[in-house]
Write a protein that holds these residues in place. Sequence first.
Motif: not given
Length: 611
Positions: A389, A392-393, A396, A608-610
């Motif tokens: 997580d 991912r952040w 983004r 990053s969303f998948f």
Amino acid sequence: MPKWKRYLYYTAPFLALATLAMYWLYFTLRILFVMSAQRKNRKTFPMAWLFIGTEIAVAIPIFMQSFWNIFILKKRNRPQLRVRGDDVPSVDVFITCCKEEVDLILDTCRAACELDYPVDRFRVMVLDDGGDNNLRVAVKQLQLGYGNLYYRARTKTPGVPHHFKAGNLNYGLDEVCKLEGGAAPYMAALDADMIPEPDWLRGVLPHLLRDDKVALACPPQLFYNVPKGDPLAQSLDFFVHISEPVKDALGVAWCTGSGYVVRREALEEIGGFPQDSLAEDVATSTLMLGRGWKTAYVHEPLQFGTVPDSFGGHIKQRTRWAIGTVDTNIKLKFCLWGANIAQMKFFPRVSGFLYAILSLFNIPLTISLFALPIVLISGKPLIAYSNTDQLRWLIRACFAALFINRLCEFALYLPAGYATGQRGARQQLWMSPYISVAIVRSFFLPKWLGGQKQAFKPSGSIKSELNERDVPTRAPLLQRMRVILFNYLGIWHVIYCYFCLAAVSLTTSRCIAENNNTPDRSLCLLTHSFWPPISWLIVISAFWTPVTYAIDPPSMAPREDLLDVDPKTGVKRPKEAMKKTGWGIRDGVFEMEYTATTVFTAVVFIMSFFY
């Protein structure tokens, strides 16, 4: 600009604020997540910290520039004005020269003598600091047609400091007092290569006449011999079309060395041109601001000159500018305190401090850039995090910062041109080692360790041994490579680029060899060598500039071919086509790289969303 461009440009302050906010959010997350990873794994991640430092070092110039961008919407109250008629103030016009080509100086002399200004209200004085007998004879011949033209060359005693350009200007201030009628209330100065437009004085003087607290007014320095694509980023378009108007709105207009008109009363109050600075222009305007005077920036094309036509000349000019800025601010205590700046307002103090720090910042920037290949070759992750997580952040936040910064660049660069802004950003990177070495040698190293005292050398007097921009006399490729790589230390740029590429290759090979499946390999490549926006690719591309310049220097026609001649007066002025700098192939190549890294960052952001 067209209205749509102007309105888009007015979004730049908001985009600048958003860019600052997103960068700080991104770096805050980077730092917090490294600390989280260290707590979880009970070990340190030195390379992750070093990579953060490198990213911050590259971003800090963006932060400093963004400070000024916030004030783009502030009105300048600087309309286009002209003094009319013959009842105008008298002006002493100085043309400072020192061993430049005689023809170049004479072109400036003729243009200055043929100004649209009453001939009995201005005098032109050639201040020859090189004692050139050929120039003396040529000016004497020109005087037959112009009764308001004078030639002076001061005596220089060996071993006695002559204070370079500042000393020459002060000599001129004394000499005009000896002429009939004495000194004029206003003094103007032109560099040897700066050809003034006919309405130069009529355009600059009103800004002093309408406010008796304005001590100095200065138009931009524009150039007519910048090669297509401007491979060395020699034009000052970003500074003159974006930075200076904003600074003027804040009351921080600088004297840029040529084309300015100054109130003699203000000059006398500060003791004449400061003779202990290599940047007498910046020092003069700073001292005037420190005494409570105002300065004005006249954003009009009123003079056109030449940039150095060689790699060596460009390096020497820009390092001298940086040293002069730092030296001036050290002597003025970085505009923070002291009698010389006692009446200086807030924004002039901020300006003096920031520009000095920005020059000094080249040192940590260079160190951080040379640390980048060490981080890459270490095999350690560039990014530390404790769970997916957090990764991912980070992705983004990185995408958001890059995307908003690109929008900001597009809006911000509109007055100067998008390509001009990008060339300046690249130059900030590849010039940093040159400026760093010059500053360290000038201010930090003793003489026995390679320290040296910098001396003023006029850009026009720097001769090239390569003639790299003149096709018929251009030095052969091997000679160009030898001089630029070894005489001008471009070899360090080559070593740096190959070291980075070797480090990336080695790290990539490790990731492929040590991971057995595609997801693990992709994650390893992302966190070890291809972290968006792939900073090392942009840095390598910028650092390769001296090499590409040596291999394929731009071609320029002889200076005479860049000028139109008035058949009546013999005055030469730049052709309209030469007043603008076009795109070059290098601009296209860099934009392809920049676009590719942006697309790569966007793809990683989407992924990053998948995963």
